[in-house]
Design an enzyme around this catalytic site. Structure first.
Site, PDB file in Angstrom:
ATOM      1  N   SER A   1     -31.567  66.397  48.689  1.00 14.84           N
ATOM      2  CA  SER A   1     -32.234  65.233  48.095  1.00 14.84           C
ATOM      3  C   SER A   1     -33.048  64.548  49.181  1.00 14.84           C
ATOM      4  O   SER A   1     -32.497  64.093  50.190  1.00 14.84           O
ATOM      5  CB  SER A   1     -31.199  64.247  47.537  1.00 14.84           C
ATOM      6  OG  SER A   1     -31.794  62.969  47.402  1.00 14.84           O
TER       7      SER A   1
ATOM      8  N   ASP B   1     -35.399  62.045  43.674  1.00 11.39           N
ATOM      9  CA  ASP B   1     -34.781  60.953  42.916  1.00 11.39           C
ATOM     10  C   ASP B   1     -35.802  59.893  42.547  1.00 11.39           C
ATOM     11  O   ASP B   1     -36.310  59.182  43.410  1.00 11.39           O
ATOM     12  CB  ASP B   1     -33.663  60.330  43.758  1.00 11.39           C
ATOM     13  CG  ASP B   1     -32.479  61.268  43.895  1.00 11.39           C
ATOM     14  OD1 ASP B   1     -31.933  61.673  42.852  1.00 11.39           O
ATOM     15  OD2 ASP B   1     -32.110  61.608  45.038  1.00 11.39           O
TER      16      ASP B   1
ATOM     17  N   MET C   1     -36.456  56.450  40.668  1.00  9.77           N
ATOM     18  CA  MET C   1     -35.731  55.248  40.195  1.00  9.77           C
ATOM     19  C   MET C   1     -36.726  54.139  39.894  1.00  9.77           C
ATOM     20  O   MET C   1     -37.703  53.956  40.625  1.00  9.77           O
ATOM     21  CB  MET C   1     -34.759  54.765  41.266  1.00  9.77           C
ATOM     22  CG  MET C   1     -33.798  55.837  41.768  1.00  9.77           C
ATOM     23  SD  MET C   1     -32.567  55.141  42.873  1.00  9.77           S
ATOM     24  CE  MET C   1     -31.814  56.653  43.510  1.00  9.77           C
TER      25      MET C   1
ATOM     26  N   HIS D   1     -35.035  64.223  39.288  1.00  9.66           N
ATOM     27  CA  HIS D   1     -33.932  63.499  38.655  1.00  9.66           C
ATOM     28  C   HIS D   1     -34.473  62.132  38.225  1.00  9.66           C
ATOM     29  O   HIS D   1     -34.705  61.267  39.067  1.00  9.66           O
ATOM     30  CB  HIS D   1     -32.791  63.378  39.683  1.00  9.66           C
ATOM     31  CG  HIS D   1     -31.603  62.614  39.220  1.00  9.66           C
ATOM     32  ND1 HIS D   1     -30.596  62.221  40.082  1.00  9.66           N
ATOM     33  CD2 HIS D   1     -31.236  62.161  37.989  1.00  9.66           C
ATOM     34  CE1 HIS D   1     -29.671  61.567  39.402  1.00  9.66           C
ATOM     35  NE2 HIS D   1     -30.031  61.507  38.138  1.00  9.66           N
TER      36      HIS D   1
ATOM     37  N   MET E   1     -34.179  58.673  36.938  1.00  8.00           N
ATOM     38  CA  MET E   1     -33.284  57.533  36.697  1.00  8.00           C
ATOM     39  C   MET E   1     -34.158  56.365  36.274  1.00  8.00           C
ATOM     40  O   MET E   1     -34.317  55.368  36.970  1.00  8.00           O
ATOM     41  CB  MET E   1     -32.476  57.222  37.972  1.00  8.00           C
ATOM     42  CG  MET E   1     -31.419  58.286  38.257  1.00  8.00           C
ATOM     43  SD  MET E   1     -30.858  58.260  39.977  1.00  8.00           S
ATOM     44  CE  MET E   1     -32.139  59.259  40.726  1.00  8.00           C
TER      45      MET E   1
ATOM     46  N   MET F   1     -23.101  63.296  37.763  1.00  5.66           N
ATOM     47  CA  MET F   1     -23.204  62.319  38.846  1.00  5.66           C
ATOM     48  C   MET F   1     -21.816  62.042  39.403  1.00  5.66           C
ATOM     49  O   MET F   1     -20.902  61.679  38.663  1.00  5.66           O
ATOM     50  CB  MET F   1     -23.815  61.003  38.345  1.00  5.66           C
ATOM     51  CG  MET F   1     -25.302  61.069  38.000  1.00  5.66           C
ATOM     52  SD  MET F   1     -26.358  61.660  39.344  1.00  5.66           S
ATOM     53  CE  MET F   1     -25.986  60.500  40.651  1.00  5.66           C
TER      54      MET F   1
ATOM     55  N   GLY G   1     -28.308  55.285  41.971  1.00  8.21           N
ATOM     56  CA  GLY G   1     -29.056  54.140  42.483  1.00  8.21           C
ATOM     57  C   GLY G   1     -29.288  54.210  43.978  1.00  8.21           C
ATOM     58  O   GLY G   1     -30.307  53.735  44.461  1.00  8.21           O
TER      59      GLY G   1
ATOM     60  N   GLY H   1     -28.501  56.511  47.842  1.00  9.88           N
ATOM     61  CA  GLY H   1     -27.915  57.594  48.605  1.00  9.88           C
ATOM     62  C   GLY H   1     -26.789  57.046  49.464  1.00  9.88           C
ATOM     63  O   GLY H   1     -26.614  55.832  49.588  1.00  9.88           O
ATOM     64  N   GLY H   2     -26.010  57.938  50.051  1.00  6.17           N
ATOM     65  CA  GLY H   2     -25.008  57.528  51.021  1.00  6.17           C
ATOM     66  C   GLY H   2     -23.755  56.886  50.462  1.00  6.17           C
ATOM     67  O   GLY H   2     -22.986  56.279  51.203  1.00  6.17           O
TER      68      GLY H   2
ATOM     69  N   ASP I   1     -24.146  65.694  42.016  1.00  2.69           N
ATOM     70  CA  ASP I   1     -25.043  64.850  42.805  1.00  2.69           C
ATOM     71  C   ASP I   1     -24.351  63.556  43.209  1.00  2.69           C
ATOM     72  O   ASP I   1     -23.958  62.770  42.351  1.00  2.69           O
ATOM     73  CB  ASP I   1     -26.283  64.543  41.944  1.00  2.69           C
ATOM     74  CG  ASP I   1     -27.328  63.699  42.654  1.00  2.69           C
ATOM     75  OD1 ASP I   1     -27.245  63.530  43.879  1.00  2.69           O
ATOM     76  OD2 ASP I   1     -28.256  63.237  41.953  1.00  2.69           O
ATOM     77  N   GLY I   2     -24.222  63.370  44.520  1.00  2.00           N
ATOM     78  CA  GLY I   2     -23.721  62.107  45.047  1.00  2.00           C
ATOM     79  C   GLY I   2     -22.507  62.274  45.940  1.00  2.00           C
ATOM     80  O   GLY I   2     -21.460  62.754  45.509  1.00  2.00           O
ATOM     81  N   GLY I   3     -22.670  61.934  47.219  1.00  2.00           N
ATOM     82  CA  GLY I   3     -21.531  61.941  48.130  1.00  2.00           C
ATOM     83  C   GLY I   3     -21.007  63.317  48.490  1.00  2.00           C
ATOM     84  O   GLY I   3     -19.869  63.444  48.948  1.00  2.00           O
TER      85      GLY I   3
ATOM     86  N   GLY J   1     -28.020  64.577  49.991  1.00  2.00           N
ATOM     87  CA  GLY J   1     -29.035  63.796  50.686  1.00  2.00           C
ATOM     88  C   GLY J   1     -28.612  63.503  52.102  1.00  2.00           C
ATOM     89  O   GLY J   1     -29.090  64.126  53.065  1.00  2.00           O
TER      90      GLY J   1
HETATM   91  C1  DX5 Z   1     -28.171  58.837  43.754  1.00  2.00           C
HETATM   92  C2  DX5 Z   1     -29.112  60.019  43.769  1.00  2.00           C
HETATM   93  C3  DX5 Z   1     -28.678  61.103  44.655  1.00  2.00           C
HETATM   94  C4  DX5 Z   1     -28.630  60.731  46.113  1.00  2.00           C
HETATM   95  C5  DX5 Z   1     -27.647  61.630  46.794  1.00  2.00           C
HETATM   96  O1  DX5 Z   1     -28.552  57.956  42.765  1.00  2.00           O
HETATM   97  O2  DX5 Z   1     -29.213  60.551  42.474  1.00  2.00           O
HETATM   98  O3  DX5 Z   1     -29.463  62.266  44.475  1.00  2.00           O
HETATM   99  O4  DX5 Z   1     -29.883  60.839  46.748  1.00  2.00           O
HETATM  100  O5  DX5 Z   1     -27.508  61.184  48.089  1.00  2.00           O
HETATM  101  P1  DX5 Z   1     -26.157  61.425  48.906  1.00  2.00           P
HETATM  102  O6  DX5 Z   1     -26.009  62.901  49.059  1.00  2.00           O
HETATM  103  O7  DX5 Z   1     -26.426  60.714  50.174  1.00  2.00           O
HETATM  104  O8  DX5 Z   1     -25.039  60.807  48.120  1.00  2.00           O
HETATM  105 ZN    ZN Z   2     -30.198  62.538  42.293  1.00  2.00          ZN
END
Ligand code: DX5
Ligand code: ZN
Length: 216
Positions: free
Chosen positions: A6, A33, A35, A64, A66, A135, A140, A142-143, A173-175, A195
Site C-alpha cells: 500500500s 487507498d 479516502m 481501494h 473508501m 479489513m 482511515g 495506515g500504521g 488489509d491493515g496491520g 503499507g
Molecule cells: C487503511 C488502508 C490500508 C493501509 C494499510 O485504511 O486501507 O490499506 O494503508 O496500512 P498498514 O499496512 O500500515 O496498516
Molecule cells: Zn487499503
C-alpha cells in the site's frame, strides 16, 4: 499468496523509486487507498495519483475506494489505470450495479468489509466478486494495529468460498507484518496488503522480501 504494498506509507515525493523498490522485493500488485474525508476520517489521493503510479509500474493497480458515492467515480479510476477496484459494502446501496459495471469495463471487482461488517452481507453478491477485501483495521489510516478477530473472519470466509465454489480471492488489509502474515496465509488469504511493513522503515525492497519470506 501475493503481496500488494500500500503506497499510503510511501514517501510521495519519491513515489516512483519507492514503487520500483517494492517491485524488486517481490510485489505483484500495488494497493492504492482512496479516502474522501466522509466515509473515513482522512483524505488521501484521487485519480491523478493513480495515473502517476500507472506510469511508474507495469504491475496491476488495486484501488481501494473508501469513499461515499463510489459509483460516481469508478469510471474516473478505471480511466486513470485501475485494474482492481474494491467497493465498501457499507458505502454502496447498489453494489451489484457497480460490480457489473466494473466487469463490463474489464476490471476486477472486490467488496470490502469493515471489521464490524459481517460476512453474511456478502451472501448474495459473493458469486460475482473477484475478491473480498477483509479489513483488519478500521479503515482511515495506515500504521494501525491488526485486529486479531480478523483471522477467524478470514477462516470463515475461506470456508464459505470453498463451500459455494465461488471464484473470489481473499485480500486482507491493515496491520499486516512479518509477525502475523504466516497465520493469515494459513487462514486462507490470497492477497496481502502491507503499507507500513513495506514502506515504513528504510528500504522497501528488503522489507517486501522479508515479508514474503515470513509468509512462507
Ligand atoms: C487503511 C488502508 C490500508 C493501509 C494499510 O485504511 O486501507 O490499506 O494503508 O496500512 P498498514 O499496512 O500500515 O496498516
Ligand atoms: Zn487499503
Amino acid at each position: 499468496m501475493i503481496l500488494a504494498p500500500s503506497i499510503l506509507a510511501a514517501d510521495f515525493g519519491r513515489l516512483a523509486e519507492e514503487i520500483a523498490g517494492a517491485e524488486r522485493g517481490g510485489a505483484s500488485l500495488f494497493h492504492l487507498d482512496v479516502m474522501d474525508g466522509h466515509f473515513v476520517p482522512n483524505i488521501t489521493i484521487g485519480p491523478p495519483v493513480i495515473k502517476a503510479v500507472r506510469r511508474a509500474t507495469r504491475l496491476p493497480l488495486d484501488v481501494h475506494l473508501m469513499i461515499e458515492n463510489a459509483d460516481r467515480y469508478v469510471d474516473a479510476f478505471a480511466d486513470a489505470g485501475a485494474d482492481w477496484v474494491s467497493l465498501h459494502v457499507e458505502a454502496l446501496p447498489h453494489l451489484q450495479r457497480t460490480v457489473a459495471h466494473l466487469h463490463q469495463r474489464g476490471l476486477k471487482a472486490g467488496a470490502a468489509l469493515n471489521p464490524s461488517t459481517p460476512l453474511v452481507s456478502l451472501e448474495e453478491i459473493l458469486p460475482e466478486l473477484d475478491y473480498v477485501l477483509v479489513m483488519s483495521v478500521n479503515p482511515g489510516f495506515g500504521g494501525q494495529a491488526f485486529l486479531p478477530a480478523s483471522l477467524d473472519k478470514v477462516r470463515r470466509l475461506r470456508e464459505t468460498i470453498r463451500g459455494r465454489a465461488a471464484p473470489a480471492q481473499i485480500e486482507v488489509d491493515g496491520g499486516v507484518d512479518a509477525g502475523n502474515v504466516k497465520a493469515l496465509v494459513q487462514a486462507g488469504v490470497d492477497v496481502i496488503v502491507a503499507g507500513t511493513a513495506v514502506f515504513g522503515a528504510g528500504d522497501p525492497q528488503t522489507a517486501a522480501r522479508r515479508l514474503l519470506e515470513a509468509a512462507r
